[in-house]
Write a protein that holds these residues in place. Structure first.
Motif, short mmCIF file in Angstrom:
data_model
loop_
_atom_site.label_atom_id
_atom_site.label_comp_id
_atom_site.label_asym_id
_atom_site.label_seq_id
_atom_site.Cartn_x
_atom_site.Cartn_y
_atom_site.Cartn_z
N UNK A 82 5.36 -2.17 -1.34
CA UNK A 82 6.73 -1.71 -1.09
C UNK A 82 7.33 -2.35 0.15
N UNK A 83 6.56 -2.43 1.24
CA UNK A 83 7.12 -2.98 2.48
C UNK A 83 7.22 -4.51 2.45
N UNK A 84 6.39 -5.16 1.64
CA UNK A 84 6.46 -6.61 1.50
C UNK A 84 6.19 -7.35 2.79
N UNK A 85 6.80 -8.52 2.92
CA UNK A 85 6.57 -9.36 4.09
C UNK A 85 7.85 -9.67 4.85
N UNK A 86 8.98 -9.16 4.39
CA UNK A 86 10.25 -9.47 5.03
C UNK A 86 10.63 -8.47 6.11
N UNK A 87 11.92 -8.22 6.25
CA UNK A 87 12.45 -7.36 7.31
C UNK A 87 13.24 -6.19 6.73
N UNK A 88 12.94 -5.83 5.48
CA UNK A 88 13.68 -4.75 4.82
C UNK A 88 13.13 -3.38 5.18
N UNK A 89 11.80 -3.26 5.28
CA UNK A 89 11.19 -1.94 5.49
C UNK A 89 9.91 -2.08 6.30
N UNK A 90 9.66 -1.08 7.15
CA UNK A 90 8.43 -1.02 7.93
C UNK A 90 7.86 0.39 7.81
N UNK A 91 6.56 0.47 7.63
CA UNK A 91 5.91 1.75 7.39
C UNK A 91 4.81 1.98 8.42
N UNK A 92 4.89 3.12 9.12
CA UNK A 92 3.84 3.56 10.04
C UNK A 92 3.09 4.73 9.42
N UNK A 93 1.78 4.69 9.53
CA UNK A 93 0.92 5.72 8.93
C UNK A 93 -0.11 6.17 9.96
N UNK A 94 -0.37 7.47 10.05
CA UNK A 94 -1.58 7.94 10.73
C UNK A 94 -2.51 8.49 9.66
N UNK A 95 -3.80 8.23 9.82
CA UNK A 95 -4.73 8.67 8.78
C UNK A 95 -6.13 8.90 9.35
N UNK A 96 -6.86 9.79 8.67
CA UNK A 96 -8.29 9.99 8.93
C UNK A 96 -9.13 9.46 7.78
N UNK A 97 -8.50 8.88 6.78
CA UNK A 97 -9.20 8.56 5.54
C UNK A 97 -9.72 7.12 5.51
N UNK A 98 -11.05 6.92 5.43
CA UNK A 98 -11.57 5.56 5.26
C UNK A 98 -11.20 4.99 3.90
N UNK A 139 -16.43 -7.11 3.44
CA UNK A 139 -16.75 -5.72 3.77
C UNK A 139 -15.45 -4.95 3.99
N UNK A 140 -15.27 -3.83 3.31
CA UNK A 140 -14.04 -3.06 3.41
C UNK A 140 -13.90 -2.44 4.80
N UNK A 141 -12.69 -2.44 5.31
CA UNK A 141 -12.44 -2.00 6.68
C UNK A 141 -12.75 -0.51 6.86
N UNK A 142 -12.38 0.30 5.89
CA UNK A 142 -12.66 1.73 5.99
C UNK A 142 -14.15 2.03 6.02
N UNK A 143 -14.92 1.25 5.26
CA UNK A 143 -16.38 1.42 5.28
C UNK A 143 -16.96 1.06 6.64
N UNK A 144 -16.40 0.03 7.27
CA UNK A 144 -16.85 -0.33 8.62
C UNK A 144 -16.54 0.78 9.61
N UNK A 145 -15.34 1.33 9.47
CA UNK A 145 -14.94 2.41 10.37
C UNK A 145 -15.85 3.64 10.18
N UNK A 146 -16.11 3.99 8.92
CA UNK A 146 -16.96 5.14 8.63
C UNK A 146 -18.37 4.92 9.16
N UNK A 147 -18.81 3.66 9.13
CA UNK A 147 -20.17 3.32 9.61
C UNK A 147 -20.20 3.07 11.11
N UNK A 148 -19.07 3.31 11.79
CA UNK A 148 -18.95 3.23 13.25
C UNK A 148 -19.16 1.83 13.79
N UNK A 149 -18.71 0.81 13.02
CA UNK A 149 -18.70 -0.53 13.56
C UNK A 149 -17.58 -0.69 14.59
#
Length: 405
Positions: free
Chosen positions: A336-352, A393-403
């Motif tokens: 949805x946000x793409x690569x241009x300057x139309x939309x920017x999305x900020x997210x906070x999450x706890x989910x790997x 290696x998926x980023x969420x898996x690294x985070x969950x594994x405390x890398x």
């Protein structure tokens, strides 16, 4: 059009000195992308970061004094970082388009002699020449200063003036000056920047609010809590039925077990949504749908706006959602946000599971230092993270594994 390439926050709660991305004084940093995910343990400042955007938006709408008290903030004394001797300040580094010269907005909020919050200083800068220092085209101190008309004007640090300078004195120092000057066509750069700030959408979706049946009143945008979700569907249906049906088909493919969605206008003029689930002959209405289904539907409506808000901030989209849906949701948000300057999305999450769909450059980690203040670091800056990500290696898996984090 436009997005934030960087933000600096000083003395706002645990965010005593936080810089995300590229700013005027940190030009070597990589700009923020179109999707910015913020992770970290509870109590490390994620909600405070989200509230910074809400606070700035409230300052524009209701003034800084009321903004300090709004949303259970508790006033200036509770907002400012403990032990801080300097006032609260923000710097937004904004670019309207790829080749546009960036604009820096600086806002400083302090207490006056009567102990009331006010705008102590406010400044907008932009570089005029290809190679040169940014010129201030708005600078107010204690409500007094100057503004420049046109697009190629301003004043440098030595007082050299380029273009038409207008002396300004505000009658109300409790509202940012861009609110007043941005309503005037001659200050077109201020007008455009104010329009960007006003386009922000801070999502606090509440399934209970979404279940309420509203009167028939088509609305182009979701409100903060999603209480008008039926009216937004009605608006999309009325404005362009074929496009709306196309959107619904796409949404239906993402909602588990849903075969069809339709807006329904009741005899008394109220609007509701009806959902056909697989295996059932009769539809279910939005007041009876699960929290997760309504929440997903709201997010997908948000992602399919015809004229999207330029900045959207969503806190913990995983709440109430089955974890297997989160990867798909993250992919849809990236698309949805793409690569241009139309939309920017900020997210906070706890989910790997959500983070697994992201790249190290998209993710910022908030942690606490020894003094109890938040620090921010891009996931790509942690040792081994970039290399492991390139190996698949998926980023969420690294985070969950405390890398990292």
């Amino acid at each position: 059009m436009g997005k934030i390439e960087g933000i600096e926050i000083r003395n706002y709660g645990p965010l005593k000195n936080i810089i995300l991305g590229k700013t005027r004084t940190h030009q070597k940093e990589k700009p923020l992308g179109n999707l910015v995910a913020v992770i970290g343990p509870s109590g490390n400042g994620k909600s405070t970061l989200a509230d910074v955007f809400g606070f700035i938006a409230d300052c524009l709408e209701i003034g800084v004094e009321a903004a300090c008290d709004a949303g259970n903030r508790g006033g200036y004394e509770r907002i400012i970082s403990q032990g801080a001797t300097e006032p609260i300040s923000f710097e937004l580094y904004y670019r309207e388009a790829h080749k546009a010269k960036p604009i820096t907005y600086e806002l400083v909020i302090d207490l006056d002699r009567m102990g009331r919050p006010y705008v102590k200083e406010e400044r907008l800068r932009q570089r005029v020449q290809a190679n040169g220092w940014p010129l201030s085209f708005l600078h107010l101190q204690e409500g007094k200063g100057y503004a420049f008309e046109g697009t190629e004007s301003g004043q440098d640090e030595n007082g050299t003036v380029v273009g038409k300078k207008v002396e300004v004195e505000l009658s109300d120092v409790r509202k940012p000056g861009i609110v007043t000057l941005g309503a005037m066509k001659q200050y077109n750069r201020i007008e455009k920047f104010l329009s960007f700030l006003k386009s922000w959408y801070l999502c606090y979706f509440s399934p209970d609010a979404a279940r309420k049946i509203q009167t028939s009143s088509p609305a182009p945008y979701l409100d903060r809590i999603g209480s008008n979700i039926n009216n937004v569907a009605q608006y999309m249906y009325r404005e362009n039925r074929k496009d709306f049906e196309k959107v619904l088909k796409e949404i239906q493919s993402k909602l588990p077990g849903i075969e069809k969605i339709e807006p329904l206008k009741l005899e008394n003029g109220q609007m509701t949504l009806r959902f056909w689930e697989k295996g059932f002959n009769e539809p279910f209405y939005s007041p009876k749908m699960s929290d997760g289904t309504l929440k997903l539907f709201a997010y997908y409506l948000l992602l399919h706006e015809r004229n999207p808000r330029q900045l959207v901030f969503i806190e913990e989209p995983e709440n109430g959602l089955y974890h297997h849906y989160l990867g798909t949701l993250a992919e849809e948000m990236k698309k949805s946000v793409g690569t241009g300057y139309t939309k920017q999305l900020f997210i906070t999450t706890h989910s790997p599971f959500y983070v697994n769909a992201l790249q190290p450059e998209d993710v910022w980690v908030l942690t606490k230092d020894e003094e109890g203040y938040s620090t921010a670091k891009r996931a790509s800056e942690y040792e081994f993270v970039q290399a492991l990500s390139q190996e698949g290696v998926a980023l969420g898996d690294m985070w969950y594994s405390k890398y990292f984090g």
